[in-house]
Design an enzyme around this catalytic site. Structure first.
Site, PDB file in Angstrom:
ATOM      1  N   ILE A 175       0.826  -1.204   0.000  1.00  0.00           N
ATOM      2  CA  ILE A 175       0.000   0.000   0.000  1.00  0.00           C
ATOM      3  C   ILE A 175       0.864   1.259   0.000  1.00  0.00           C
ATOM      4  O   ILE A 175       0.584   2.221  -0.717  1.00  0.00           O
ATOM      5  CB  ILE A 175      -0.939  -0.020   1.217  1.00  0.00           C
ATOM      6  CG1 ILE A 175      -2.039  -1.079   1.019  1.00  0.00           C
ATOM      7  CG2 ILE A 175      -1.552   1.361   1.469  1.00  0.00           C
ATOM      8  CD1 ILE A 175      -2.867  -1.346   2.259  1.00  0.00           C
TER       9      ILE A 175
ATOM     10  N   ASN B 246       1.507   5.114   7.586  1.00  0.00           N
ATOM     11  CA  ASN B 246       1.072   3.848   6.997  1.00  0.00           C
ATOM     12  C   ASN B 246       1.653   2.612   7.669  1.00  0.00           C
ATOM     13  O   ASN B 246       1.172   1.509   7.440  1.00  0.00           O
ATOM     14  CB  ASN B 246       1.435   3.847   5.497  1.00  0.00           C
ATOM     15  CG  ASN B 246       1.129   2.537   4.821  1.00  0.00           C
ATOM     16  OD1 ASN B 246      -0.009   2.071   4.825  1.00  0.00           O
ATOM     17  ND2 ASN B 246       2.147   1.916   4.246  1.00  0.00           N
TER      18      ASN B 246
ATOM     19  N   SER C 283      -7.899   0.088   9.787  1.00  0.00           N
ATOM     20  CA  SER C 283      -8.195  -1.265   9.333  1.00  0.00           C
ATOM     21  C   SER C 283      -9.658  -1.563   9.614  1.00  0.00           C
ATOM     22  O   SER C 283     -10.241  -1.009  10.554  1.00  0.00           O
ATOM     23  CB  SER C 283      -7.315  -2.286  10.058  1.00  0.00           C
ATOM     24  OG  SER C 283      -7.742  -3.613   9.798  1.00  0.00           O
TER      25      SER C 283
ATOM     26  N   ASP D 215      11.141   3.720   5.273  1.00  0.00           N
ATOM     27  CA  ASP D 215      10.847   2.309   5.503  1.00  0.00           C
ATOM     28  C   ASP D 215      11.979   1.665   6.302  1.00  0.00           C
ATOM     29  O   ASP D 215      13.132   2.115   6.236  1.00  0.00           O
ATOM     30  CB  ASP D 215      10.675   1.590   4.168  1.00  0.00           C
ATOM     31  CG  ASP D 215       9.896   0.291   4.298  1.00  0.00           C
ATOM     32  OD1 ASP D 215       8.696   0.283   3.960  1.00  0.00           O
ATOM     33  OD2 ASP D 215      10.479  -0.715   4.743  1.00  0.00           O
ATOM     34  N   TYR D 216      11.625   0.610   7.032  1.00  0.00           N
ATOM     35  CA  TYR D 216      12.634  -0.152   7.780  1.00  0.00           C
ATOM     36  C   TYR D 216      13.635  -0.788   6.823  1.00  0.00           C
ATOM     37  O   TYR D 216      14.805  -0.967   7.153  1.00  0.00           O
ATOM     38  CB  TYR D 216      11.952  -1.216   8.630  1.00  0.00           C
ATOM     39  CG  TYR D 216      12.836  -1.808   9.696  1.00  0.00           C
ATOM     40  CD1 TYR D 216      13.043  -1.131  10.902  1.00  0.00           C
ATOM     41  CD2 TYR D 216      13.476  -3.025   9.503  1.00  0.00           C
ATOM     42  CE1 TYR D 216      13.861  -1.656  11.882  1.00  0.00           C
ATOM     43  CE2 TYR D 216      14.304  -3.560  10.477  1.00  0.00           C
ATOM     44  CZ  TYR D 216      14.496  -2.871  11.668  1.00  0.00           C
ATOM     45  OH  TYR D 216      15.323  -3.396  12.636  1.00  0.00           O
TER      46      TYR D 216
ATOM     47  N   THR E 145      -1.765  -7.322  -1.429  1.00  0.00           N
ATOM     48  CA  THR E 145      -0.367  -6.910  -1.437  1.00  0.00           C
ATOM     49  C   THR E 145       0.495  -8.143  -1.689  1.00  0.00           C
ATOM     50  O   THR E 145       0.025  -9.281  -1.567  1.00  0.00           O
ATOM     51  CB  THR E 145       0.013  -6.290  -0.090  1.00  0.00           C
ATOM     52  OG1 THR E 145      -0.147  -7.297   0.924  1.00  0.00           O
ATOM     53  CG2 THR E 145      -0.882  -5.090   0.233  1.00  0.00           C
TER      54      THR E 145
ATOM     55  N   LYS F 144      -5.855  -0.353  15.929  1.00  0.00           N
ATOM     56  CA  LYS F 144      -6.436   0.309  14.763  1.00  0.00           C
ATOM     57  C   LYS F 144      -7.695   1.089  15.125  1.00  0.00           C
ATOM     58  O   LYS F 144      -7.998   2.124  14.519  1.00  0.00           O
ATOM     59  CB  LYS F 144      -6.723  -0.711  13.672  1.00  0.00           C
ATOM     60  CG  LYS F 144      -5.466  -1.310  13.045  1.00  0.00           C
ATOM     61  CD  LYS F 144      -4.592  -0.242  12.411  1.00  0.00           C
ATOM     62  CE  LYS F 144      -3.404  -0.834  11.669  1.00  0.00           C
ATOM     63  NZ  LYS F 144      -2.588   0.211  10.998  1.00  0.00           N
TER      64      LYS F 144
ATOM     65  N   TYR G 219      -4.150  -5.975  17.591  1.00  0.00           N
ATOM     66  CA  TYR G 219      -4.168  -5.269  16.306  1.00  0.00           C
ATOM     67  C   TYR G 219      -5.461  -4.480  16.146  1.00  0.00           C
ATOM     68  O   TYR G 219      -5.445  -3.290  15.804  1.00  0.00           O
ATOM     69  CB  TYR G 219      -4.019  -6.276  15.160  1.00  0.00           C
ATOM     70  CG  TYR G 219      -4.035  -5.655  13.787  1.00  0.00           C
ATOM     71  CD1 TYR G 219      -2.882  -5.077  13.259  1.00  0.00           C
ATOM     72  CD2 TYR G 219      -5.190  -5.646  13.003  1.00  0.00           C
ATOM     73  CE1 TYR G 219      -2.884  -4.513  11.998  1.00  0.00           C
ATOM     74  CE2 TYR G 219      -5.201  -5.070  11.744  1.00  0.00           C
ATOM     75  CZ  TYR G 219      -4.043  -4.510  11.245  1.00  0.00           C
ATOM     76  OH  TYR G 219      -4.051  -3.934   9.993  1.00  0.00           O
TER      77      TYR G 219
END
Length: 264
Positions: free
Chosen positions: A18, A90, A145, A37-38, A193, A162, A158
């Site tokens: 995403i 995100n 989510s 990003d990691y 994804t 969210k 989770y």
């Protein structure tokens, strides 16, 4: 073209899925994009691919579980492009082996997800908002989510994290709206994804498909295009909302799919 020309966007978790779709679409429509990003290699590759297609982007490292790393990502964006006008929070995660039901869940996983999924949204917004105010406003977009709206047999942490994103979105919109800062969230359903495709069996995909009102699953661009809309001035009178992008999966009376099978 040019739907977000002149805007500067920081996309967290932007190296794949995403986040990558969103970064690509924002850049295609004229924004300068920082992909955080990691996976620093993934972020840099994503930026390189965007530039190869005529866009403007740069990739940087981000550990969204650490306050200082989030602050550095925002500060880099401002220093590199002069401002930040779009923030796409995100980053998110879940571990189905640890995030179980309330009695059996790993409590360290609860803390990890509250930090990574929810506190990162708070911190990204906290660091970006002052610069947005200085530059006349901005758009903050958060990944929520559908787990925030429906119970499940597992993923209690989770879902709770969210749900927190959904409510925090309203608070940010309320507290900073008069400074021309909008804040909205997107609640994806199942999105195909690369991670989803690699980890879900066809039987599981078929089960999800049974309850969708549309005859197909979501793709990353379905979320990316929603991000683009919320980043653009086309959505200038929309704030504090959570847009559900889930193919009508949660829309109908839950018995409808069974009745369809009976009538067929």
């Amino acid at each position: 073209m040019n739907r977000v020309k002149g805007k500067v966007a920081l996309v967290t978790g932007g190296a794949s899925g995403i986040g990558l779709s969103s970064a690509q679409l924002l850049a295609k429509e004229g924004a300068n994009v920082v992909i955080a990003d990691y996976s620093i290699e993934g972020a840099k590759k994503a930026a390189k691919d965007i530039e190869a297609n005529g866009g403007e982007a740069v990739g940087i490292f981000l550990d969204a579980g650490k306050e200082e790393s989030i602050k550095e990502a925002v500060e880099f964006t401002i220093k590199h492009y002069g401002k930040i006008t779009v923030l796409f929070n995100n980053v998110g995660s879940s571990n189905l082996k640890k995030d179980l039901d309330v009695v059996n869940m790993d409590l360290e996983e609860w803390d990890r997800l509250m930090n990574l999924n929810l506190k990162s949204v708070l911190l990204g917004s906290r660091f970006a908002i002052p610069n947005m105010i200085e530059n006349g406003g901005g758009s903050i977009i958060n990944t929520a989510s559908m787990a925030a709206f429906a119970g499940d047999s597992i993923r209690a942490a989770y879902g709770a994290s969210k749900a927190g994103v959904v409510n925090l979105t309203k608070y940010i919109a309320t507290q900073y709206g008069k400074q021309s800062i909008r804040c909205n969230a997107i609640a994806p359903g199942l999105i195909l994804t690369p991670a989803a495709k690699n980890n879900m069996s066809q039987a599981l995909l078929d089960t999800f498909g049974k309850y969708n009102q549309l005859p197909y699953h979501g793709e990353p661009d379905d979320i990316g295009n929603t991000v683009l809309f919320l980043a653009s001035d086309e959505s200038k009178f929309i704030t504090g909302q959570t847009i559900k992008v889930e193919g009508g999966h949660y829309l109908s009376n839950p018995t409808i799919p069974d009745f369809r099978e009976m009538t067929n």
